[in-house]
Design an enzyme around this catalytic site. Structure first.
Site, PDB file in Angstrom:
ATOM      1  N   GLN A  46       0.850  -1.185   0.000  1.00 55.48           N
ATOM      2  CA  GLN A  46       0.000   0.000   0.000  1.00 55.48           C
ATOM      3  C   GLN A  46       0.889   1.240   0.000  1.00 55.48           C
ATOM      4  O   GLN A  46       1.680   1.452   0.923  1.00 55.48           O
ATOM      5  CB  GLN A  46      -0.939   0.049   1.206  1.00 55.48           C
ATOM      6  CG  GLN A  46      -1.987   1.163   1.050  1.00 55.48           C
ATOM      7  CD  GLN A  46      -2.704   1.540   2.326  1.00 55.48           C
ATOM      8  OE1 GLN A  46      -2.060   1.909   3.300  1.00 55.48           O
ATOM      9  NE2 GLN A  46      -4.019   1.464   2.314  1.00 55.48           N
ATOM     10  N   ARG A  79      -9.160  -6.561  12.416  1.00 56.96           N
ATOM     11  CA  ARG A  79      -8.746  -6.915  13.773  1.00 56.96           C
ATOM     12  C   ARG A  79      -8.814  -8.406  14.067  1.00 56.96           C
ATOM     13  O   ARG A  79      -7.941  -8.915  14.779  1.00 56.96           O
ATOM     14  CB  ARG A  79      -9.574  -6.113  14.769  1.00 56.96           C
ATOM     15  CG  ARG A  79      -9.221  -4.634  14.760  1.00 56.96           C
ATOM     16  CD  ARG A  79     -10.096  -3.818  15.680  1.00 56.96           C
ATOM     17  NE  ARG A  79      -9.604  -2.451  15.810  1.00 56.96           N
ATOM     18  CZ  ARG A  79     -10.170  -1.523  16.568  1.00 56.96           C
ATOM     19  NH1 ARG A  79     -11.249  -1.819  17.274  1.00 56.96           N
ATOM     20  NH2 ARG A  79      -9.663  -0.300  16.631  1.00 56.96           N
ATOM     21  N   TYR A 106      -5.617  11.243   4.247  1.00 56.22           N
ATOM     22  CA  TYR A 106      -4.208  11.430   3.919  1.00 56.22           C
ATOM     23  C   TYR A 106      -4.088  12.192   2.590  1.00 56.22           C
ATOM     24  O   TYR A 106      -5.089  12.683   2.053  1.00 56.22           O
ATOM     25  CB  TYR A 106      -3.491  10.081   3.918  1.00 56.22           C
ATOM     26  CG  TYR A 106      -3.504   9.440   5.291  1.00 56.22           C
ATOM     27  CD1 TYR A 106      -2.865  10.052   6.371  1.00 56.22           C
ATOM     28  CD2 TYR A 106      -4.193   8.257   5.529  1.00 56.22           C
ATOM     29  CE1 TYR A 106      -2.904   9.495   7.644  1.00 56.22           C
ATOM     30  CE2 TYR A 106      -4.242   7.692   6.796  1.00 56.22           C
ATOM     31  CZ  TYR A 106      -3.598   8.318   7.852  1.00 56.22           C
ATOM     32  OH  TYR A 106      -3.638   7.780   9.103  1.00 56.22           O
TER      33      TYR A 106
END
Length: 345
Positions: A101, A315, A180
């Site tokens: 990524q 998770r 971002y």
């Protein structure tokens, strides 16, 4: 017995076959060395999860100016490439598929990480709040990017994609989500430019499109992660929908490997139709990865409805390195806890 949809094979593009529909999404752990080089522990961590249909590694910065967190791995020098080779080799030895990524934090940073320089952003609009991960620092005013700097950063993404290929990754994901740098160009709050890179949905989308075009020159399989709603490091603004309506439709022209939802599906937004994944699916005609709080059960339901083609499980994969086997054999899934972030298990 009908085959479990989670474990159906799927082809991403020409010849990239996944053994199942479960994706390990990028989850930043800040466990690279102080020189931002991937470690042996990181290689073991990802290799233990190679049964996942596709692993997308944690956000990996494209240049020193892209950093916003401690010990984030990079992909801009030879030492980092060599570190990632250890990761990709181990994952491939275990039969897995793995994407890098590519990440630039933009204004979500601090001069502490940037040798005293101001973070880059499309406009000089500061982010409010404290820098996470143990630093008692406040975010401040970023530096508005000149057109020369914009093209330089596009080149950094291109070079990082070439480095990812050299490091043995099967493809790359462009991080255009979560407030971002790329995402900052895609929202009115953070992009207040009046030149060729702002002011209209068409102009605001150009930074994303130019990066896709540059990266595709280096790598065959290219996905994009996007947050069409103001999910993280941004204020929610329903007027942003006109921008995401535009770029999601335009992405159909780019022959992407997939579009990955970077928001959370279990949070309702009144100004889009359905979940964020469903909204993306309504406009983008290619492979879609759903994300946001899915269990195996809810993932099956979502895939069966046709809302997406793959589902990111985050998770639970931190808590259960053998998550795929546990789901297949109907074993108990160990619950995630924040204490698990201390070590790579």
């Amino acid at each position: 017995m009908k085959e479990d949809i989670l474990f159906e094979n799927i082809e991403l593009g020409n010849g990239l076959n996944l053994e199942n529909r479960i994706v390990m999404p990028p989850m930043s752990r800040s466990k690279a060395s102080d020189d931002l080089i991937p470690t042996d522990a990181m290689a073991d961590y990802y290799a233990r999860r190679a049964e996942t249909g596709l692993i997308i590694v944690e956000g990996t910065i494209v240049s020193p100016m892209a950093q916003g967190y401690p010990n984030s791995p990079g992909l801009y020098n030879e030492e980092q490439i060599e570190g990632w080779k250890k990761v990709t080799d181990k994952v491939h030895q275990n039969g897995g598929k793995i994407f890098a990524q590519l990440w630039h934090c933009g204004r979500v940073s601090h001069p502490f990480y940037l040798e005293g320089k101001l973070p880059l952003a499309p406009s000089a609009v500061p982010l409010q709040g404290k820098v996470p991960r143990g630093k008692d620092l406040e975010y401040g005013m970023p530096s508005e990017m000149s057109e020369e700097v914009i093209f330089s950063v596009i080149g950094e993404f291109k070079q990082a994609a070439a480095n990812a290929r050299k490091a043995g990754f099967d493809g790359v994901e462009i991080h255009g989500a979560n407030g971002y740098l790329i995402d900052q160009f895609l929202h009115w709050e953070t992009n207040q430019r009046t030149d060729a890179w702002g002011g209209t949905p068409e102009k605001m989308s150009q930074f994303l499109f130019k990066i896709i075009e540059a990266v595709k020159q280096e790598v065959e399989y290219v996905g994009v992660r996007l947050s069409p709603v103001g999910y993280l490091h941004l204020e929610e603004n329903e007027e942003d929908k006109v921008i995401s309506d535009y770029y999601l439709k335009q992405l159909n022209q780019y022959e992407l490997t997939y579009v990955h939802n970077g928001s959370i599906d279990d949070k309702p937004y009144q100004y889009i139709d359905g979940s964020v994944t469903q909204y993306i699916r309504s406009l983008y005609q290619g492979i879609v990865i759903a994300s946001g709080g899915y269990s195996a059960e809810s993932a099956r339901e979502m895939l069966s409805r046709g809302d997406a083609d793959l589902v990111a499980i985050g998770r639970p994969l931190i808590a259960n390195p053998d998550y795929i086997e546990r789901v297949k054999t109907q074993q108990e899934i160990k619950p995630y806890s924040n204490e698990m972030l201390a070590e790579l298990v």
